[in-house]
Design an enzyme around this catalytic site. Structure first.
Site, PDB file in Angstrom:
ATOM      1  N   GLY A   1       0.808  -1.212   0.000  1.00  0.00           N
ATOM      2  CA  GLY A   1       0.000   0.000   0.000  1.00  0.00           C
ATOM      3  C   GLY A   1       0.843   1.265   0.000  1.00  0.00           C
TER       4      GLY A   1
ATOM      5  CG  LEU B   1       2.277   4.144   6.083  1.00  0.00           C
ATOM      6  CD1 LEU B   1       3.184   5.374   6.066  1.00  0.00           C
ATOM      7  CD2 LEU B   1       1.328   4.176   7.282  1.00  0.00           C
TER       8      LEU B   1
ATOM      9  CB  ALA C   1      -6.036  -0.863   6.810  1.00  0.00           C
TER      10      ALA C   1
ATOM     11  CE1 TYR D   1     -11.135   2.038   7.352  1.00  0.00           C
ATOM     12  CE2 TYR D   1     -11.967   4.232   7.865  1.00  0.00           C
ATOM     13  CZ  TYR D   1     -10.902   3.375   7.627  1.00  0.00           C
ATOM     14  OH  TYR D   1      -9.606   3.859   7.660  1.00  0.00           O
TER      15      TYR D   1
ATOM     16  CE  LYS E   1      -7.826   1.618  10.860  1.00  0.00           C
ATOM     17  NZ  LYS E   1      -6.643   0.785  10.498  1.00  0.00           N
TER      18      LYS E   1
END
Length: 279
Positions: free
Chosen positions: A10, A12, A56, A121, A125
């Site tokens: 991804g 990051l 994620a 979502y 988280k």
């Protein structure tokens, strides 16, 4: 730093890998955080000093129709990473989001503010960060916002400014929400800060975002300007947008623990300079 990066494909994750020579990079296809046994086995084989969990489930609207999948990755997967790291004495850096807040405050949210997730979502988280710190109190949970960057990452469609620039070059109309405020945060800046904070031994919750907040419409116009694209952006309200999930109108983060990263426009300028001209 002997590191293992989960979710390395991804935005990051790919920037962390670039900044950590020799890091073990594991994409979602190579190791899912939902695989507790596989996760522990990877830590036992590679013996990292620190694990950066960038894995994620983040399609915010889709999570409304498949909340179990969001929970499997963002809550159960986060717990699996925390449990494996705690049992093997490994530092864990886990990432969360401004979406854990309801967006009703008239100032940036701080680490001490109560969470109030609005959608599936966001709930997944919030649950994930709670479970990480309960299982591994020495872990570092970094809340951030509106990530962009990861040049060359596998992130589907690229980051928000990538999608805006492509749409403009394709001649598509652009209508972007103006009443949702965020700190657009360059992933390379966040990656550098994450490595520094992990090295410092910081634990618990911390907000790490770029300095400054703006609406998504302003972010879009700035991206086009940095890429030399002259194309109109229509500002619309959240109520007129196509989003399914509820989103916090005030998604701005501040911090009681660290200074903000450099201003978001500076990060955007670097992103534009590194982006392939024909992308």
């Amino acid at each position: 730093m002997n590191a293992l990066v989960l979710g390395a494909g991804g935005q990051l994750g790919s920037d962390l890998v670039r900044l950590l020579p020799g890091a073990v990079a594991m994409t979602r296809e190579e190791l899912s955080v939902t695989d507790a046994a596989g996760l522990r086995g990877a830590l036992e084989r590679h013996r990292p000093e620190v694990v950066f969990n960038c894995a994620a489930y983040n399609p915010v609207d889709k999570a409304e129709t498949e909340p179990e999948q969001a929970l499997a990755v963002n809550s159960d997967g986060a717990f699996n990473a925390a449990a494996a790291c705690r049992s093997l004495g490994v530092v864990l850096v886990h990432y969360s989001t401004n979406f854990v807040f309801d967006g009703r405050l008239d100032r940036p949210y701080l680490e001490s503010d109560a969470v109030g997730p609005l959608g599936a979502y966001a709930r997944s988280k919030a649950d994930g960060e709670r479970r990480v710190l309960a299982e591994h109190p020495a872990a570092l949970v970094i809340r951030t916002a509106a990530l962009f960057g990861g040049i060359g990452s596998r992130a589907k469609g690229g980051s928000f400014p990538d999608r805006i620039v492509r749409a403009a070059r394709d001649g598509r109309p652009l209508a972007v929400v103006a009443d949702q405020k965020v700190n657009p945060t360059y992933t390379r800046d966040l990656a550098e800060a994450s490595i520094e904070l992990a090295s410092s031994g910081m634990a618990g919750l911390v907000h790490v975002v770029a300095d400054g907040c703006c609406g998504w419409d302003e972010f879009a116009r700035a991206a086009l300007s940095e890429c030399g694209v002259d194309w109109p952006v229509e500002s619309v309200s959240t109520s007129a947008s196509a989003g399914v999930a509820r989103r916090p109108l005030n998604g701005c983060l501040g911090s009681e623990r660290v200074q903000a990263l450099r201003p978001w426009r500076e990060g955007l300028r670097d992103w534009a300079a590194q982006r392939p001209a024909d992308a």
